[in-house]
Design a protein around this motif. Structure first.
Motif, PDB file in Angstrom:
ATOM      1  N   PHE A 234       0.854  -1.189   0.000  1.00 45.88           N
ATOM      2  CA  PHE A 234       0.000   0.000   0.000  1.00 45.88           C
ATOM      3  C   PHE A 234       0.886   1.234   0.000  1.00 45.88           C
ATOM      4  N   ILE A 235       0.690   2.086  -1.003  1.00 42.75           N
ATOM      5  CA  ILE A 235       1.448   3.333  -1.113  1.00 42.75           C
ATOM      6  C   ILE A 235       0.470   4.475  -0.876  1.00 42.75           C
ATOM      7  N   SER A 236       0.626   5.154   0.230  1.00 41.98           N
ATOM      8  CA  SER A 236      -0.337   6.179   0.637  1.00 41.98           C
ATOM      9  C   SER A 236      -0.179   7.449  -0.196  1.00 41.98           C
ATOM     10  N   ASN A 237      -1.226   8.265  -0.179  1.00 43.14           N
ATOM     11  CA  ASN A 237      -1.167   9.553  -0.877  1.00 43.14           C
ATOM     12  C   ASN A 237      -0.055  10.435  -0.320  1.00 43.14           C
ATOM     13  N   GLU A 238       0.183  10.325   0.987  1.00 48.28           N
ATOM     14  CA  GLU A 238       1.247  11.122   1.595  1.00 48.28           C
ATOM     15  C   GLU A 238       2.608  10.744   1.022  1.00 48.28           C
ATOM     16  N   HIS A 239       2.840   9.444   0.842  1.00 48.70           N
ATOM     17  CA  HIS A 239       4.097   9.004   0.226  1.00 48.70           C
ATOM     18  C   HIS A 239       4.172   9.439  -1.237  1.00 48.70           C
ATOM     19  N   LEU A 240       3.065   9.308  -1.954  1.00 48.31           N
ATOM     20  CA  LEU A 240       3.049   9.695  -3.366  1.00 48.31           C
ATOM     21  C   LEU A 240       3.332  11.181  -3.537  1.00 48.31           C
ATOM     22  N   ASP A 241       2.833  11.985  -2.599  1.00 53.90           N
ATOM     23  CA  ASP A 241       3.067  13.430  -2.672  1.00 53.90           C
ATOM     24  C   ASP A 241       4.542  13.783  -2.497  1.00 53.90           C
ATOM     25  N   GLU A 242       5.320  12.862  -1.904  1.00 50.51           N
ATOM     26  CA  GLU A 242       6.753  13.104  -1.716  1.00 50.51           C
ATOM     27  C   GLU A 242       7.537  12.972  -3.026  1.00 50.51           C
ATOM     28  N   GLY A 243       6.925  12.329  -4.045  1.00 48.12           N
ATOM     29  CA  GLY A 243       7.569  12.249  -5.350  1.00 48.12           C
ATOM     30  C   GLY A 243       8.224  10.912  -5.637  1.00 48.12           C
ATOM     31  N   SER A 244       8.749  10.786  -6.862  1.00 48.23           N
ATOM     32  CA  SER A 244       9.260   9.505  -7.351  1.00 48.23           C
ATOM     33  C   SER A 244      10.515   9.037  -6.613  1.00 48.23           C
ATOM     34  N   SER A 245      11.371   9.957  -6.177  1.00 50.12           N
ATOM     35  CA  SER A 245      12.585   9.544  -5.455  1.00 50.12           C
ATOM     36  C   SER A 245      12.227   8.889  -4.126  1.00 50.12           C
ATOM     37  N   HIS A 246      11.237   9.446  -3.451  1.00 47.20           N
ATOM     38  CA  HIS A 246      10.787   8.865  -2.184  1.00 47.20           C
ATOM     39  C   HIS A 246      10.155   7.495  -2.417  1.00 47.20           C
ATOM     40  N   ILE A 247       9.333   7.371  -3.460  1.00 44.86           N
ATOM     41  CA  ILE A 247       8.716   6.078  -3.781  1.00 44.86           C
ATOM     42  C   ILE A 247       9.787   5.064  -4.157  1.00 44.86           C
ATOM     43  N   ALA A 248      10.823   5.504  -4.862  1.00 42.86           N
ATOM     44  CA  ALA A 248      11.922   4.604  -5.234  1.00 42.86           C
ATOM     45  C   ALA A 248      12.602   4.044  -3.989  1.00 42.86           C
ATOM     46  N   ASP A 249      12.798   4.874  -2.971  1.00 45.57           N
ATOM     47  CA  ASP A 249      13.410   4.399  -1.724  1.00 45.57           C
ATOM     48  C   ASP A 249      12.532   3.346  -1.055  1.00 45.57           C
ATOM     49  N   LEU A 250      11.214   3.578  -1.031  1.00 40.45           N
ATOM     50  CA  LEU A 250      10.294   2.613  -0.424  1.00 40.45           C
ATOM     51  C   LEU A 250      10.323   1.282  -1.172  1.00 40.45           C
ATOM     52  N   LEU A 251      10.243   1.344  -2.505  1.00 40.79           N
ATOM     53  CA  LEU A 251      10.220   0.121  -3.305  1.00 40.79           C
ATOM     54  C   LEU A 251      11.567  -0.588  -3.273  1.00 40.79           C
ATOM     55  N   ASP A 252      12.644   0.179  -3.208  1.00 43.34           N
ATOM     56  CA  ASP A 252      13.976  -0.415  -3.138  1.00 43.34           C
ATOM     57  C   ASP A 252      14.117  -1.256  -1.871  1.00 43.34           C
ATOM     58  N   ASP A 253      13.656  -0.718  -0.737  1.00 36.53           N
ATOM     59  CA  ASP A 253      13.706  -1.472   0.518  1.00 36.53           C
ATOM     60  C   ASP A 253      12.877  -2.749   0.416  1.00 36.53           C
ATOM     61  N   TYR A 254      11.703  -2.628  -0.184  1.00 33.03           N
ATOM     62  CA  TYR A 254      10.801  -3.773  -0.273  1.00 33.03           C
ATOM     63  C   TYR A 254      11.352  -4.839  -1.221  1.00 33.03           C
ATOM     64  N   ILE A 255      11.765  -4.437  -2.423  1.00 34.09           N
ATOM     65  CA  ILE A 255      12.259  -5.402  -3.412  1.00 34.09           C
ATOM     66  C   ILE A 255      13.526  -6.083  -2.907  1.00 34.09           C
ATOM     67  N   SER A 256      14.418  -5.320  -2.288  1.00 39.73           N
ATOM     68  CA  SER A 256      15.654  -5.903  -1.761  1.00 39.73           C
ATOM     69  C   SER A 256      15.358  -6.935  -0.676  1.00 39.73           C
ATOM     70  N   LYS A 257      14.349  -6.679   0.131  1.00 36.83           N
ATOM     71  CA  LYS A 257      13.999  -7.584   1.229  1.00 36.83           C
ATOM     72  C   LYS A 257      13.517  -8.932   0.722  1.00 36.83           C
ATOM     73  N   TYR A 258      12.744  -8.940  -0.376  1.00 37.72           N
ATOM     74  CA  TYR A 258      12.096 -10.177  -0.818  1.00 37.72           C
ATOM     75  C   TYR A 258      12.713 -10.789  -2.077  1.00 37.72           C
ATOM     76  N   SER A 259      13.776 -10.197  -2.601  1.00 35.20           N
ATOM     77  CA  SER A 259      14.329 -10.723  -3.846  1.00 35.20           C
ATOM     78  C   SER A 259      15.619 -11.502  -3.650  1.00 35.20           C
ATOM     79  N   ARG A 260      16.141 -11.565  -2.449  1.00 36.89           N
ATOM     80  CA  ARG A 260      17.409 -12.272  -2.223  1.00 36.89           C
ATOM     81  C   ARG A 260      17.166 -13.627  -1.573  1.00 36.89           C
TER      82      ARG A 260
END
Length: 260
Positions: A234-260
């Protein structure tokens, strides 16, 4: 109106012309389309049961090589009315696209496999209904575009494929992202597949992470389809308002956690 007059109309004699004039044919998911419908009367007064706008998709559905025609939505513009002979009428309209309408922009996906069009239909009794068709270029909503930018520009993925799935009468569009050759994910990730749902307060992102085989153990997992991880983010409107760099950090943490 007599039966012979209707027969002439069915053959195009005395019939009406219809043309839909859109302010733009490029629009984002969930945004409004504004325009007007131009009607040109024929050699007889015509009685119509109504006029409607119908949104259709010619979509590539998973597991089927043939395009399927799907009605996405419909709106009634006018109830029954009379179009006088040799007269012109204009009907203004404004309709909102559904938030789940498939993205068709050729800049993002294979446009030939995903097409959406607006059909204007006049319901003329006992005759061939006059119609007008306008193809639309559908861009992602601003929120989904922010997520796309995070994945493509910030994390080094490329959008490789898109397919549409009809699930419980709902239209779901799947997006397949593969890591580029210079992405740090390239060594241990084959691809990720995503679906997006606009919900209250943000976006639900259904994500499937497909890990790359790196040794004998992971090769066995890949053959058994156990190398895939399914999650909902779930990506909240508050996170989306922070912009693509902030969303990239969130997704990077998530993908790294479950892809190794």
């Amino acid at each position: 109106m007599g039966i012979f007059t209707n027969a002439f109309i069915a053959m195009g004699i005395g019939s009406a012309d219809v043309e839909t004039i859109l302010e733009t044919k490029s629009v984002r998911q969930g945004e409004e389309i504004n325009g007007r419908i131009y009607l040109q009367g024929g050699s007889k007064d015509l009685e119509f049961n109504g006029i409607s706008l119908e949104l259709y998709g010619k979509l590539s559905v998973e597991g089927d090589d043939d395009l399927q025609l799907v009605k996405i939505s419909e709106i009634v513009i006018s109830e029954s009315f009379t179009l006088a002979e040799e007269t012109e009428e204009y009907l203004n309209f404004s309709i909102a696209l559904p938030r789940n309408v498939p993205i068709t922009s050729e800049h993002l996906i294979n446009h030939d496999r995903n097409k959406v069009y607006l059909e204007t239909k006049l319901d003329l009794p006992f005759a061939v209904d006059p119609t007008d068709v306008d193809y639309l270029e559908i861009f992602p909503s601003h929120d989904i575009e922010t997520i796309f930018t995070a994945l493509i520009d910030k994390l080094g993925f490329r959008l490789s494929e898109s397919e549409t799935v009809i699930y419980k009468d709902e239209i779901l569009q799947e997006f397949e992202f593969k890591p580029t050759s210079d992405s740090r994910y390239q060594e241990y990730l084959d691809e990720i597949e995503c679906c997006f749902f606009h919900v209250d307060g943000g976006i639900n992102m259904f994500i499937e992470i497909d890990r790359r085989a790196r040794d004998t153990g992971s090769s066995i997992l890949e053959m058994l389809d156990m190398d895939e991880t399914h999650r909902i983010v779930f990506i909240s409107n508050e996170h989306l308002d922070e912009g693509s760099s902030h969303i990239a950090d969130l997704l990077d943490d998530y993908i790294s956690k479950y892809s190794r």
